[in-house]
Design a protein around this motif. Structure first.
Motif, PDB file in Angstrom:
ATOM      1  N   HIS A  79       1.040  -0.863   0.057  1.00 39.43           N
ATOM      2  CA  HIS A  79       0.219  -0.186  -0.305  1.00 39.43           C
ATOM      3  C   HIS A  79       1.019   1.320  -0.447  1.00 39.43           C
ATOM      4  N   PHE A  80       1.930   1.319   0.977  1.00 39.71           N
ATOM      5  CA  PHE A  80       2.587   2.463   1.205  1.00 39.71           C
ATOM      6  C   PHE A  80       4.433   2.549   0.096  1.00 39.71           C
ATOM      7  N   GLY A  81       4.086   1.114  -0.921  1.00 42.38           N
ATOM      8  CA  GLY A  81       5.265   0.800  -1.377  1.00 42.38           C
ATOM      9  C   GLY A  81       6.480   1.861  -1.414  1.00 42.38           C
ATOM     10  N   GLY A  82       7.089   1.411   0.026  1.00 43.47           N
ATOM     11  CA  GLY A  82       8.383   1.650   0.947  1.00 43.47           C
ATOM     12  C   GLY A  82       9.138   1.042   1.526  1.00 43.47           C
ATOM     13  N   ALA A  83       9.335   1.338   2.752  1.00 41.82           N
ATOM     14  CA  ALA A  83       9.846  -0.065   3.144  1.00 41.82           C
ATOM     15  C   ALA A  83       9.230  -0.883   3.717  1.00 41.82           C
ATOM     16  N   LYS A  84       9.981  -1.835   3.974  1.00 44.75           N
ATOM     17  CA  LYS A  84       8.833  -3.307   4.158  1.00 44.75           C
ATOM     18  C   LYS A  84       8.594  -3.070   5.843  1.00 44.75           C
ATOM     19  N   ILE A  85       7.518  -3.450   5.559  1.00 45.75           N
ATOM     20  CA  ILE A  85       7.004  -3.047   7.283  1.00 45.75           C
ATOM     21  C   ILE A  85       6.402  -4.076   7.852  1.00 45.75           C
ATOM     22  N   TYR A  86       7.503  -4.295   9.309  1.00 47.60           N
ATOM     23  CA  TYR A  86       6.736  -5.533  10.119  1.00 47.60           C
ATOM     24  C   TYR A  86       6.099  -5.456  11.457  1.00 47.60           C
ATOM     25  N   ARG A 234      19.721  -9.398   8.408  1.00 48.71           N
ATOM     26  CA  ARG A 234      20.277  -8.086   9.250  1.00 48.71           C
ATOM     27  C   ARG A 234      18.955  -7.372   9.939  1.00 48.71           C
ATOM     28  N   LEU A 235      19.584  -6.158  10.337  1.00 47.24           N
ATOM     29  CA  LEU A 235      18.901  -5.947  11.380  1.00 47.24           C
ATOM     30  C   LEU A 235      17.783  -4.302  10.371  1.00 47.24           C
ATOM     31  N   PRO A 236      16.614  -4.136  11.543  1.00 43.24           N
ATOM     32  CA  PRO A 236      16.375  -3.556  10.582  1.00 43.24           C
ATOM     33  C   PRO A 236      16.695  -1.630  10.343  1.00 43.24           C
ATOM     34  N   ASP A 237      16.341  -0.826   9.739  1.00 48.93           N
ATOM     35  CA  ASP A 237      16.332   0.184   9.366  1.00 48.93           C
ATOM     36  C   ASP A 237      16.610   1.342  10.786  1.00 48.93           C
ATOM     37  N   ALA A 238      14.611   1.232  11.197  1.00 46.76           N
ATOM     38  CA  ALA A 238      14.593   1.888  12.677  1.00 46.76           C
ATOM     39  C   ALA A 238      13.375   0.683  12.904  1.00 46.76           C
ATOM     40  N   VAL A 239      12.710   1.150  14.572  1.00 46.08           N
ATOM     41  CA  VAL A 239      11.757   0.287  14.707  1.00 46.08           C
ATOM     42  C   VAL A 239      11.525   1.347  15.332  1.00 46.08           C
ATOM     43  N   VAL A 240       9.962   1.168  15.865  1.00 44.74           N
ATOM     44  CA  VAL A 240       8.902   1.452  15.973  1.00 44.74           C
ATOM     45  C   VAL A 240       7.989   2.259  17.029  1.00 44.74           C
ATOM     46  N   LEU A 350       4.074   7.041   8.709  1.00 42.34           N
ATOM     47  CA  LEU A 350       4.871   7.240   9.546  1.00 42.34           C
ATOM     48  C   LEU A 350       6.416   6.025   8.572  1.00 42.34           C
ATOM     49  N   CYS A 351       6.019   4.817   7.850  1.00 41.73           N
ATOM     50  CA  CYS A 351       6.203   4.338   8.011  1.00 41.73           C
ATOM     51  C   CYS A 351       7.415   3.934   6.317  1.00 41.73           C
ATOM     52  N   SER A 352       5.947   5.205   5.564  1.00 37.50           N
ATOM     53  CA  SER A 352       6.562   5.104   4.370  1.00 37.50           C
ATOM     54  C   SER A 352       7.012   5.757   3.714  1.00 37.50           C
ATOM     55  N   LYS A 353       7.762   6.582   4.751  1.00 36.18           N
ATOM     56  CA  LYS A 353       8.828   7.625   5.139  1.00 36.18           C
ATOM     57  C   LYS A 353      10.225   7.313   4.276  1.00 36.18           C
ATOM     58  N   LEU A 354      10.339   6.148   4.495  1.00 34.14           N
ATOM     59  CA  LEU A 354      11.619   5.225   4.636  1.00 34.14           C
ATOM     60  C   LEU A 354      11.331   4.340   3.119  1.00 34.14           C
ATOM     61  N   GLY A 355      12.686   4.840   2.227  1.00 31.00           N
ATOM     62  CA  GLY A 355      12.837   4.512   0.325  1.00 31.00           C
ATOM     63  C   GLY A 355      12.404   2.388   0.669  1.00 31.00           C
ATOM     64  N   LYS A 356      12.312   2.182  -0.747  1.00 30.99           N
ATOM     65  CA  LYS A 356      12.044   0.838  -0.556  1.00 30.99           C
ATOM     66  C   LYS A 356      13.272   0.214  -0.666  1.00 30.99           C
TER      67      LYS A 356
END
Ligand code: PLP
Length: 383
Positions: A79-86, A234-240, A350-356
């Motif tokens: 839906h957001f087309g950016g970062a992979k969201i877990y 690998r580790l994630p780029d961000a945790v929220v 918020l999550c979609s602000k990080l790129g693919k």
């Protein structure tokens, strides 16, 4: 002070006095001081005892249902087309939120200390329910202090606590909300200390509570880190994580503190907006002061009087924040944003602000069944 062994070893905090830089500590009345010192000693011993850790681990596994799954939210990612969201699925724990992680740890400590009566404060009621549940499990009497206003608006959880055998005491002092309930619980504790244990629900209060609650909630971040390594290599780029007092957030953040590449993002509740007087964003819209035994960022007026917090989410309306967050905020290791009631519905943007190619882990700290009435009202629908 326990100086960190390397400049970026943020996990070395707090020092022996419970200070995270200029925050935390033990700002309590003289009558309370022996109690918190005693608790600090008991917790340090329990923490170092493999038997205590094994016991906690066993209850976490077989009673609470840990580890909680790490779920790849494929459709939201698309839906957001950016970062992979877990999603870290802590809402699947017994009683429906992360509160059980802390309630289990503290009740095991209480029994180790020979205490036979448990008291707690609660706002929305999730911590009260988790505490009542572990008290029922171990057969200890339980008194939960809850602001009279909250008793009125969180009836399903009050009923649940009663069913579990807990006594819910409505607190009418002040504004009849969470901070008043916490004051009342502290009063009870100091009066009945011979047999009573005060089971605080978030990473606030006097030392050792902030570090103790953080340790018990760190199971979230420890699992999330291992699950990411296993699933993504690998580790994630961000945790929220969202922030009320900050316990689910610090539990998620702490195991990542020294992973410099991982952004730690806490989201405070901005209610009607941080420029209004109806929000709960202590870091974004508050300033340092002392409340409930520790120095931290607080919502306060020009005279230092605590201002009541507002959020559409009853669990997030605490006028303070755990002291370790104040520290991580000032040194810039964690980022704190805020989300209005309205934006909360779209918070995942918020999550979609990080790129693919990036990976974001979002802590789902509770399942929120109790909130359906509030949501229905906000959406103008009738249940
Ligand atoms: C209690 C609660 C919160 C807020 O508390 P923290 O200490 O900030 O984690 C947030 N979400 C849920 C589901 C809760 O039950």
């Amino acid at each position: 002070m326990n100086a960190p062994s390397k400049p970026n070893d943020y996990s070395a905090y707090p020092d022996a006095e419970g200070r995270f830089g200029g925050f935390g500590g033990r700002y309590v009345a003289e009558t309370l001081m022996p109690l918190v010192l005693d608790l600090g000693k008991a917790y340090a011993q329990a923490k170092a005892d493999p038997k205590f850790q094994d016991q906690l681990k066993s209850f976490n596994t077989h009673y609470a249902g840990r580890p909680s799954p790490m779920y790849f939210a494929e459709r939201l990612t698309e839906h957001f087309g950016g970062a992979k969201i877990y999603f870290k699925r802590d809402e699947l724990n017994h009683t429906g939120s992360h509160k059980i992680n802390n309630a289990l740890g503290q009740i095991l400590l209480a029994m180790r200390m020979g205490k036979t009566r448990i008291i707690a404060e609660t706002g929305a009621g999730q911590h009260g329910v988790a505490t009542a549940t572990v008290c029922a499990r171990f057969g200890l009497p339980c008194v939960v202090y809850m602001g009279a206003t909250d008793v009125e608006r969180q009836k399903p959880n009050v009923f649940r606590m009663n069913l579990l055998g807990a006594e819910v005491r409505p607190v009418t002092s002040g504004t009849g909300t969470l901070k008043d309930a916490m004051n009342e619980a502290m009063r009870d504790w100091v009066t009945n200390v011979h047999d009573t244990y005060y089971l605080i629900g978030t990473a606030a209060g006097p030392h050792p509570y902030p570090v103790m609650v953080r340790d018990f909630q760190s199971v979230i971040g420890i699992e999330a880190r291992a699950q990411m390594l296993e699933m993504e290599g690998r580790l994630p780029d961000a945790v929220v994580a969202c922030i009320g007092g900050g316990s689910n957030a610090i539990g998620l953040f702490h195991p990542f503190l020294n992973d410099d590449g991982v952004r730690l993002i806490g989201v405070e509740a901005a209610g009607h907006g941080v420029s209004t007087d109806k929000h709960a964003a202590s870091l974004t819209g508050g300033r340092p002061g002392v409340l409930h035994g520790n120095r931290t960022y607080l919502l306060q007026d020009d005279d230092g009087q605590i201002i009541d917090a507002h959020s559409i989410s009853a669990g997030l309306d605490y006028p303070g924040i755990g002291p370790e967050h104040s520290f991580l905020h000032e040194i810039g290791r964690a980022e704190y944003l805020s989300t209005t009631d309205q934006e909360a519905l779209d918070a995942f943007q918020l999550c979609s602000k990080l790129g693919k190619g990036k990976i974001v882990v979002m802590n789902l700290c509770g399942r929120g069944d109790k909130d359906i009435f509030t949501v229905a009202e906000a959406l103008g629908r009738k249940i």
